[in-house]
Design an enzyme around this catalytic site. Sequence first.
Site, short mmCIF file in Angstrom:
data_model
loop_
_atom_site.label_atom_id
_atom_site.label_comp_id
_atom_site.label_asym_id
_atom_site.label_seq_id
_atom_site.Cartn_x
_atom_site.Cartn_y
_atom_site.Cartn_z
N ASN A 6 0.85 -1.19 0.00
CA ASN A 6 0.00 0.00 0.00
C ASN A 6 0.89 1.24 0.00
OD1 ASN A 6 -1.41 2.29 1.12
ND2 ASN A 6 -3.09 0.91 1.63
N ASP A 8 -0.17 4.46 -0.11
CA ASP A 8 -0.90 5.68 0.28
C ASP A 8 0.00 6.72 0.95
OD1 ASP A 8 -3.23 4.47 -0.57
OD2 ASP A 8 -4.05 4.15 1.44
N HIS A 9 0.90 6.22 1.81
CA HIS A 9 1.68 7.18 2.62
C HIS A 9 2.72 7.95 1.82
CE1 HIS A 9 -0.58 6.28 5.97
NE2 HIS A 9 0.27 5.64 6.74
N ARG A 17 2.64 18.95 1.63
CA ARG A 17 3.07 20.23 1.06
C ARG A 17 2.29 20.58 -0.21
NH1 ARG A 17 8.14 21.86 3.23
NH2 ARG A 17 7.98 23.60 1.81
N HIS A 42 -5.82 3.54 -1.55
CA HIS A 42 -7.15 3.83 -1.01
C HIS A 42 -7.55 5.23 -1.49
CE1 HIS A 42 -9.82 4.01 2.90
NE2 HIS A 42 -10.50 4.31 1.82
N ARG A 44 -9.77 7.85 -0.89
CA ARG A 44 -10.75 8.26 0.14
C ARG A 44 -11.61 9.39 -0.38
NH1 ARG A 44 -8.94 6.37 5.55
NH2 ARG A 44 -10.70 7.56 6.30
N ARG A 48 -7.43 12.65 1.06
CA ARG A 48 -6.34 13.14 1.92
C ARG A 48 -4.97 12.68 1.46
NH1 ARG A 48 -7.37 9.78 7.44
NH2 ARG A 48 -9.41 10.72 7.24
N HIS A 49 -4.89 11.56 0.74
CA HIS A 49 -3.59 11.14 0.21
C HIS A 49 -3.67 10.82 -1.29
CE1 HIS A 49 -5.36 7.38 1.53
NE2 HIS A 49 -5.00 7.51 2.78
N GLU A 69 -8.61 0.08 -2.59
CA GLU A 69 -9.41 0.11 -1.36
C GLU A 69 -10.38 1.27 -1.45
OE1 GLU A 69 -7.48 0.67 2.35
OE2 GLU A 69 -6.03 -0.88 1.88
N THR A 99 -6.80 6.19 10.26
CA THR A 99 -6.69 5.10 9.29
C THR A 99 -7.96 4.27 9.45
OG1 THR A 99 -5.37 3.20 8.58
CG2 THR A 99 -5.38 3.66 10.93
N THR A 100 -8.14 3.26 8.58
CA THR A 100 -9.34 2.42 8.68
C THR A 100 -9.36 1.74 10.05
OG1 THR A 100 -9.03 2.03 6.33
CG2 THR A 100 -10.65 0.67 7.44
N GLU A 150 -10.53 -9.89 3.32
CA GLU A 150 -9.26 -9.51 3.94
C GLU A 150 -9.53 -9.40 5.43
OE1 GLU A 150 -7.10 -6.20 2.25
OE2 GLU A 150 -6.07 -5.83 4.14
N HIS A 190 -3.30 -4.85 7.96
CA HIS A 190 -3.45 -3.69 8.85
C HIS A 190 -2.55 -3.82 10.07
CE1 HIS A 190 -5.09 -0.04 10.46
NE2 HIS A 190 -5.74 0.12 9.33
N GLY A 191 -1.63 -2.89 10.18
CA GLY A 191 -0.76 -2.85 11.35
C GLY A 191 0.36 -3.87 11.33
N GLY A 212 1.20 -1.47 4.41
CA GLY A 212 1.48 -0.12 3.98
C GLY A 212 2.45 0.61 4.89
N HIS A 213 1.96 1.05 6.03
CA HIS A 213 2.70 1.97 6.88
C HIS A 213 4.13 1.52 7.18
CE1 HIS A 213 3.17 5.12 9.91
NE2 HIS A 213 3.87 4.22 10.55
N1 PXP Z 1 -5.58 -3.42 4.38
C1 PXP Z 1 -6.57 -2.50 4.44
C2 PXP Z 1 -7.93 -2.90 4.04
C3 PXP Z 1 -6.29 -1.18 4.87
O1 PXP Z 1 -7.29 -0.28 4.94
C4 PXP Z 1 -4.97 -0.83 5.18
C5 PXP Z 1 -4.64 0.58 5.55
O2 PXP Z 1 -4.79 1.42 4.44
C6 PXP Z 1 -3.98 -1.82 5.08
C7 PXP Z 1 -4.31 -3.12 4.71
C8 PXP Z 1 -2.55 -1.53 5.41
O3 PXP Z 1 -2.44 -1.20 6.75
P1 PXP Z 1 -1.03 -0.66 7.27
O4 PXP Z 1 -0.80 0.67 6.62
O5 PXP Z 1 -1.24 -0.54 8.74
O6 PXP Z 1 0.00 -1.67 6.89
#
Ligand code: PXP
Length: 237
Positions: A6, A8-9, A17, A42, A44, A48-49, A69, A99-100, A150, A190-191, A212-213
């Site tokens: 992911n 997004d970040h 900026r 994602h 949104r 935002r991103h 997403e 975040t979600t 998921e 996620h996480g 992602g993160h």
């Molecule tokens: N899966 C889904 C459905 C998510 O919404 C996210 C966050 O955008 C992720 C995975 C990835 O999560 P993380 O950024 O915490 O790795």
Amino acid sequence: MKLGVNVDHVATIRQARLAAEPDPVIAAAQAESGGADSIVIHLREDRRHIQDRDLRLMRQTVRTRLNLEMGTAREIVAIALEVRPDQVTLVPERRKELTTEGGLDVMAHRERVVEVVEGFDAKGIPASLFIDPIPEQIAAARQVGAKIIELHTGAYANATTPAARLAELKKLEQGARFAANLKLMVAAGHGLTYFNVTEVVAIREIGELNIGHSIIARAVLVGIDRAVREMKQLMAR
Ligand code: PXP
């Protein structure tokens, strides 16, 4: 085991900026060269991103699979049906959240979820549902016609004691097994980080992780190609 990265970040840094860089489209290509099996973004409602331009460009440049997403808002569904990612993942979306936060409540939003899943199905686009590892939600996902789920790994990732972490891991294991028995394809995410991923990799029924993160955070320091490569090494079975 497949890895969806992911990006997004990367867009989050750019939007901080309102600048042109860093470009998530370039990050996606580099993540693929590091071994990403798919690219996740994602779009949104509040933009935002990720921006519409990112989605449209990635539709042309992503060479693996593009997994979008999204919430179920009509505007976003219309864009997705037009751009045609390889897969969509339906997530709950609240405006103020960082975040979600939780999984989609399939039972509570059954009517809309059925409508959206069928709409994508008709275009040949599989819709995955991002849900908590709860049997009722998994069964509901199957009932509304989803073929992929998921599992939300946030509770596992955020567990603060070894006992709580083990309990959350059990829920993921049992949820994944239950889903596989219902012939659902199972992803998770996620996480997840370089420090908590291996226990999830051990769950055989999970075929894909979306991260992602943690990867983007590491990429800031070592580059995205290497960050993805290192995660793939941890995920080798
Ligand atoms: N899966 C889904 C459905 C998510 O919404 C996210 C966050 O955008 C992720 C995975 C990835 O999560 P993380 O950024 O915490 O790795």
